[in-house]
Design a protein around this motif. Structure first.
Motif, mmCIF file in Angstrom:
data_model
loop_
_atom_site.group_PDB
_atom_site.id
_atom_site.type_symbol
_atom_site.label_atom_id
_atom_site.label_comp_id
_atom_site.label_asym_id
_atom_site.label_seq_id
_atom_site.Cartn_x
_atom_site.Cartn_y
_atom_site.Cartn_z
ATOM 1 N N GLY A 105 72.074 -22.937 10.782
ATOM 2 C CA GLY A 105 72.573 -22.945 9.701
ATOM 3 C C GLY A 105 72.566 -24.444 8.691
ATOM 4 O O GLY A 105 72.737 -25.084 8.127
ATOM 5 N N VAL A 106 71.968 -25.781 9.789
ATOM 6 C CA VAL A 106 71.504 -26.827 9.467
ATOM 7 C C VAL A 106 70.533 -26.178 8.314
ATOM 8 O O VAL A 106 70.700 -26.702 7.349
ATOM 9 N N TRP A 107 69.457 -25.603 8.819
ATOM 10 C CA TRP A 107 67.984 -25.169 7.843
ATOM 11 C C TRP A 107 68.683 -24.767 6.507
ATOM 12 O O TRP A 107 67.854 -25.027 4.815
ATOM 13 N N ILE A 108 69.898 -23.842 6.530
ATOM 14 C CA ILE A 108 70.556 -23.121 5.208
ATOM 15 C C ILE A 108 70.853 -24.317 4.333
ATOM 16 O O ILE A 108 70.498 -24.446 2.986
ATOM 17 N N VAL A 109 71.395 -25.300 5.395
ATOM 18 C CA VAL A 109 72.783 -26.373 4.541
ATOM 19 C C VAL A 109 71.741 -27.057 3.855
ATOM 20 O O VAL A 109 71.839 -27.474 2.499
ATOM 21 N N GLY A 110 70.491 -27.725 4.419
ATOM 22 C CA GLY A 110 69.214 -28.342 4.059
ATOM 23 C C GLY A 110 68.468 -27.696 3.082
ATOM 24 O O GLY A 110 68.543 -28.541 2.063
ATOM 25 N N LEU A 111 67.766 -26.800 3.331
ATOM 26 C CA LEU A 111 67.711 -26.043 1.686
ATOM 27 C C LEU A 111 68.376 -26.007 0.540
ATOM 28 O O LEU A 111 68.136 -26.581 -0.643
ATOM 29 N N THR A 112 70.129 -25.806 0.824
ATOM 30 C CA THR A 112 70.629 -25.457 -0.722
ATOM 31 C C THR A 112 70.830 -26.929 -0.860
ATOM 32 O O THR A 112 71.049 -26.682 -2.588
ATOM 33 N N ILE A 113 70.692 -28.087 -0.340
ATOM 34 C CA ILE A 113 71.242 -29.413 -0.846
ATOM 35 C C ILE A 113 70.089 -29.898 -2.344
ATOM 36 O O ILE A 113 70.189 -30.540 -3.077
ATOM 37 N N SER A 128 81.682 -25.529 -7.245
ATOM 38 C CA SER A 128 82.741 -24.847 -7.004
ATOM 39 C C SER A 128 82.064 -23.647 -6.137
ATOM 40 O O SER A 128 83.082 -23.167 -5.421
ATOM 41 N N TYR A 129 81.310 -22.636 -6.711
ATOM 42 C CA TYR A 129 81.248 -21.481 -5.359
ATOM 43 C C TYR A 129 81.006 -21.857 -3.697
ATOM 44 O O TYR A 129 81.686 -21.093 -2.975
ATOM 45 N N LEU A 130 80.393 -22.773 -3.972
ATOM 46 C CA LEU A 130 79.887 -22.840 -1.907
ATOM 47 C C LEU A 130 81.066 -23.551 -1.501
ATOM 48 O O LEU A 130 81.065 -23.692 -0.659
ATOM 49 N N MET A 131 82.049 -24.373 -2.851
ATOM 50 C CA MET A 131 83.327 -24.509 -1.619
ATOM 51 C C MET A 131 84.331 -23.343 -1.681
ATOM 52 O O MET A 131 84.751 -23.705 -0.764
ATOM 53 N N LEU A 132 84.446 -22.163 -1.877
ATOM 54 C CA LEU A 132 85.126 -21.797 -1.934
ATOM 55 C C LEU A 132 84.424 -20.379 -1.031
ATOM 56 O O LEU A 132 85.112 -19.715 -0.429
ATOM 57 N N TYR A 133 83.510 -20.061 -1.206
ATOM 58 C CA TYR A 133 82.948 -19.309 -0.672
ATOM 59 C C TYR A 133 81.809 -19.112 0.303
ATOM 60 O O TYR A 133 81.429 -20.135 0.452
ATOM 61 N N PRO A 134 81.361 -18.644 1.316
ATOM 62 C CA PRO A 134 80.418 -18.604 2.635
ATOM 63 C C PRO A 134 79.468 -19.075 2.221
ATOM 64 O O PRO A 134 78.789 -17.928 0.770
ATOM 65 N N GLY A 135 78.526 -20.305 2.626
ATOM 66 C CA GLY A 135 77.150 -19.802 1.770
ATOM 67 C C GLY A 135 76.326 -21.680 2.153
ATOM 68 O O GLY A 135 75.261 -21.895 1.769
ATOM 69 N N LEU A 136 77.154 -21.897 2.460
ATOM 70 C CA LEU A 136 76.409 -23.390 3.565
ATOM 71 C C LEU A 136 76.253 -23.248 4.960
ATOM 72 O O LEU A 136 77.405 -24.132 5.836
ATOM 73 N N GLY A 137 75.341 -22.465 5.704
ATOM 74 C CA GLY A 137 75.649 -22.074 6.789
ATOM 75 C C GLY A 137 76.604 -21.588 7.774
ATOM 76 O O GLY A 137 77.493 -20.933 7.143
ATOM 77 N N PRO A 138 77.358 -22.412 8.693
ATOM 78 C CA PRO A 138 78.620 -21.636 8.961
ATOM 79 C C PRO A 138 79.865 -22.408 8.488
ATOM 80 O O PRO A 138 80.947 -21.867 8.564
ATOM 81 N N TYR A 139 79.961 -22.567 7.593
ATOM 82 C CA TYR A 139 80.866 -22.894 6.535
ATOM 83 C C TYR A 139 81.826 -21.752 6.096
ATOM 84 O O TYR A 139 80.733 -20.985 5.371
ATOM 85 N N ARG A 140 82.587 -21.498 6.237
ATOM 86 C CA ARG A 140 83.771 -20.332 5.782
ATOM 87 C C ARG A 140 83.965 -20.199 4.371
ATOM 88 O O ARG A 140 84.645 -18.995 3.770
ATOM 89 N N GLY A 141 84.103 -21.098 3.676
ATOM 90 C CA GLY A 141 84.605 -21.213 2.416
ATOM 91 C C GLY A 141 86.089 -21.790 2.735
ATOM 92 O O GLY A 141 87.072 -20.623 3.302
ATOM 93 N N ILE A 142 86.157 -22.079 1.327
ATOM 94 C CA ILE A 142 87.985 -22.494 1.365
ATOM 95 C C ILE A 142 88.555 -20.872 1.484
ATOM 96 O O ILE A 142 90.158 -20.691 2.319
ATOM 97 N N LEU A 143 88.217 -20.333 0.544
ATOM 98 C CA LEU A 143 88.935 -18.691 0.925
ATOM 99 C C LEU A 143 88.892 -17.838 2.044
ATOM 100 O O LEU A 143 89.533 -17.174 2.306
ATOM 101 N N LYS A 144 88.086 -18.075 2.410
ATOM 102 C CA LYS A 144 87.532 -17.805 4.239
ATOM 103 C C LYS A 144 87.134 -16.087 4.197
ATOM 104 O O LYS A 144 87.033 -15.456 4.307
#
Length: 296
Positions: free
Chosen positions: A10-18, A73-89
């Motif tokens: 999860g941390v790996w994916i977040v790091g690569l995305t950032i 915006s997409y990463l805030m709304l939908y899953p894409g940052l490791g374990p983060y499920r997004g606002i819309l779940k």
């Protein structure tokens, strides 16, 4: 539904995305801040072709800026940052569950009616039988043929009453749901070449209701009758086919029977219980127990 990556991955994916977003941001800023050179010191070709004389066009910046806004915006709304499920779940599994619930609400009662209805009622309903034929075509026709008459001397004819494992509705359902594994062992070493030939002749004689005192009779009774019966009538509980009904899966000529005895045969009917639901299996049983040829 599979869980979202957590822990190290999860941390790996977040790091690569950032890192990726940071790189795109730096590139966009560099495009915006670039200015024309006051004095060009690079090479010149054909009098006016100059290298690095002008910065990148400004529309590049606005394109990159728009993509960054969309990505964030997409990463805030939908899953894409490791374990983060997004606002819309949102999740593919959740969407599938919603679709399944909607389908069950609309068609569940009708499907339960099919499971509980007598076969005679299903046989009389043209729409039900048409649906059953479509289920057959998608799942069974690749082996047994679209006419259900079998093919390639490997897959049995389903339009007659001679079923290796039994033709009652219960037996057919068991075959579809759980599959079958047939095994005719090789008898070449036990019988020898002459013995194989004698038993093959005797099997043909049984089918013709001919000479029961044939030379292969003793060997047949010792080796074959335990599965196929003393008179060759077969045993559906064991999947041992009838040898006197002139219905042969691999062929009923002398050479093919010799090959079956000497080399054995194996056949597998895959289980469809994990692929088809109760309604689809019931539809198949209804179609196969009807007069299949009249339904084609």
């Amino acid at each position: 539904m599979p869980e979202l990556p957590s822990g190290f991955w999860g941390v790996w994916i977040v790091g690569l995305t950032i890192i990726g977003l940071t790189g795109v941001t730096w590139f966009a800023v560099s495009v915006y801040r670039a200015k024309p050179e006051d004095e060009h010191k690079g090479p010149v070709w054909d009098e006016n072709l100059r290298e690095d004389a002008n910065p990148a066009p400004l529309w590049w910046f606005w394109l990159l800026f728009s993509l960054l806004i969309f990505s964030v915006s997409y990463l805030m709304l939908y899953p894409g940052l490791g374990p983060y499920r997004g606002i819309l779940k949102w999740s593919a599994g959740g969407r599938l569950a919603e679709s399944e619930a909607s389908y069950q609400a609309e068609f569940g009662e009708a499907r339960r009616t099919i499971v509980d209805a007598p076969l005679a009622t299903l046989h009389a309903d043209e729409r039900v039988m048409a649906s059953a034929k479509r289920v057959y075509d998608r799942n069974c026709a690749v082996c047994h043929g679209y006419d259900a008459a079998g093919q390639a001397s490997l897959f049995p004819d389903l339009t007659d009453d001679e079923w290796q494992w039994g033709a009652t509705p219960e037996e057919i359902e068991h075959t579809i749901r759980n599959g079958r594994n047939a095994a005719m062992p090789s008898w070449a070493s036990a019988l020898g070449e002459d013995g194989v030939q004698n038993v093959a002749y005797y099997v043909l004689a049984l089918g013709a209701r001919g000479d029961e005192e044939h030379a292969g009779r003793t060997q047949y009774q010792q080796i074959c009758s335990a599965c196929h019966g003393p008179a060759g009538e077969g045993n559906t509980a064991l999947g041992a086919p009838n040898l006197v009904d002139d219905v042969w899966l691999y062929g009923g000529d002398f050479e093919t029977i010799k090959q079956s005895i000497a080399g054995g045969r194996t056949g597998v009917m895959p289980a469809f219980g994990g692929r088809l639901d109760d309604t689809q299996i019931r539809l198949l049983v209804a179609w196969l127990t009807a007069n299949a040829r009249s339904e084609l």
